[in-house]
Design a protein around this motif. Structure first.
Motif, PDB file in Angstrom:
ATOM      1  N   ARG A  24       0.828  -1.208   0.000  1.00  0.00           N
ATOM      2  CA  ARG A  24       0.000   0.000   0.000  1.00  0.00           C
ATOM      3  C   ARG A  24       0.863   1.259   0.000  1.00  0.00           C
ATOM      4  O   ARG A  24       0.575   2.223  -0.708  1.00  0.00           O
ATOM      5  N   LYS A  53      -6.043  11.309  -8.308  1.00  0.00           N
ATOM      6  CA  LYS A  53      -5.708   9.910  -8.027  1.00  0.00           C
ATOM      7  C   LYS A  53      -4.800   9.785  -6.803  1.00  0.00           C
ATOM      8  O   LYS A  53      -4.985   8.900  -5.971  1.00  0.00           O
ATOM      9  N   SER A  56      -6.814  10.467  -3.631  1.00  0.00           N
ATOM     10  CA  SER A  56      -7.652   9.314  -3.327  1.00  0.00           C
ATOM     11  C   SER A  56      -6.831   8.191  -2.696  1.00  0.00           C
ATOM     12  O   SER A  56      -7.241   7.581  -1.699  1.00  0.00           O
ATOM     13  N   GLU A  57      -5.677   7.930  -3.266  1.00  0.00           N
ATOM     14  CA  GLU A  57      -4.826   6.846  -2.766  1.00  0.00           C
ATOM     15  C   GLU A  57      -4.274   7.175  -1.378  1.00  0.00           C
ATOM     16  O   GLU A  57      -4.194   6.296  -0.515  1.00  0.00           O
ATOM     17  N   MET A  59      -5.704   9.121   0.933  1.00  0.00           N
ATOM     18  CA  MET A  59      -6.781   9.015   1.912  1.00  0.00           C
ATOM     19  C   MET A  59      -7.176   7.562   2.160  1.00  0.00           C
ATOM     20  O   MET A  59      -7.562   7.177   3.262  1.00  0.00           O
ATOM     21  N   ARG A  60      -7.037   6.738   1.135  1.00  0.00           N
ATOM     22  CA  ARG A  60      -7.294   5.302   1.315  1.00  0.00           C
ATOM     23  C   ARG A  60      -6.254   4.708   2.265  1.00  0.00           C
ATOM     24  O   ARG A  60      -6.578   3.901   3.135  1.00  0.00           O
ATOM     25  N   ALA A  61      -5.007   5.123   2.109  1.00  0.00           N
ATOM     26  CA  ALA A  61      -3.939   4.655   3.004  1.00  0.00           C
ATOM     27  C   ALA A  61      -4.214   5.111   4.428  1.00  0.00           C
ATOM     28  O   ALA A  61      -3.926   4.386   5.386  1.00  0.00           O
ATOM     29  N   THR A  63      -7.246   5.583   5.771  1.00  0.00           N
ATOM     30  CA  THR A  63      -8.322   4.758   6.335  1.00  0.00           C
ATOM     31  C   THR A  63      -7.841   3.345   6.667  1.00  0.00           C
ATOM     32  O   THR A  63      -8.362   2.721   7.584  1.00  0.00           O
ATOM     33  N   LYS A  64      -6.830   2.872   5.931  1.00  0.00           N
ATOM     34  CA  LYS A  64      -6.290   1.537   6.193  1.00  0.00           C
ATOM     35  C   LYS A  64      -5.263   1.536   7.320  1.00  0.00           C
ATOM     36  O   LYS A  64      -4.779   0.487   7.723  1.00  0.00           O
ATOM     37  N   LYS A  69      -3.502  10.159   9.888  1.00  0.00           N
ATOM     38  CA  LYS A  69      -4.480  11.089   9.316  1.00  0.00           C
ATOM     39  C   LYS A  69      -3.872  12.458   9.024  1.00  0.00           C
ATOM     40  O   LYS A  69      -4.064  13.015   7.935  1.00  0.00           O
TER      41      LYS A  69
END
Length: 89
Positions: A24, A53, A56-57, A59-61, A63-64, A69
């Motif tokens: 990730r 892109k 998005s990537e 913010m996905r990281a 949340t994972k 944050k």
């Protein structure tokens, strides 16, 4: 060295999780690199697309749990500032 069955299982779980997190993190870096390349090329449309892109990537990281944050927000903010600076020039 792990001795109990529970600690052996924990070692296996940690190894799996580390591999996933590494992938990730690498994916995030790839999108950030693509944004930098578009920015240095001077292509505003490609830079905007790469920014969306990359954001998005990132913010996905977040949340994972791969990236903190505040770190994700700081990086997105800096990317956006670079994009605005390019658009203004």
């Amino acid at each position: 060295m792990a001795n109990t069955p529970g600690s052996k299982k924990a070692v296996r779980k940690i190894a799996r999780r580390t591999a996933i997190n590494t992938a990730r993190r690498s994916r995030v870096r790839t999108f950030l690199r693509k944004f930098d390349e578009a920015l240095s090329a001077g292509d505003a449309a490609a830079a905007k697309d790469a920014f969306v892109k990359a954001q998005s990537e990132l913010m996905r990281a977040v949340t994972k749990g791969v990236v903190h944050k505040n770190t994700g927000s700081r990086k997105v903010s800096r990317l956006h500032a670079q994009l605005k600076k390019m658009a203004a020039a």
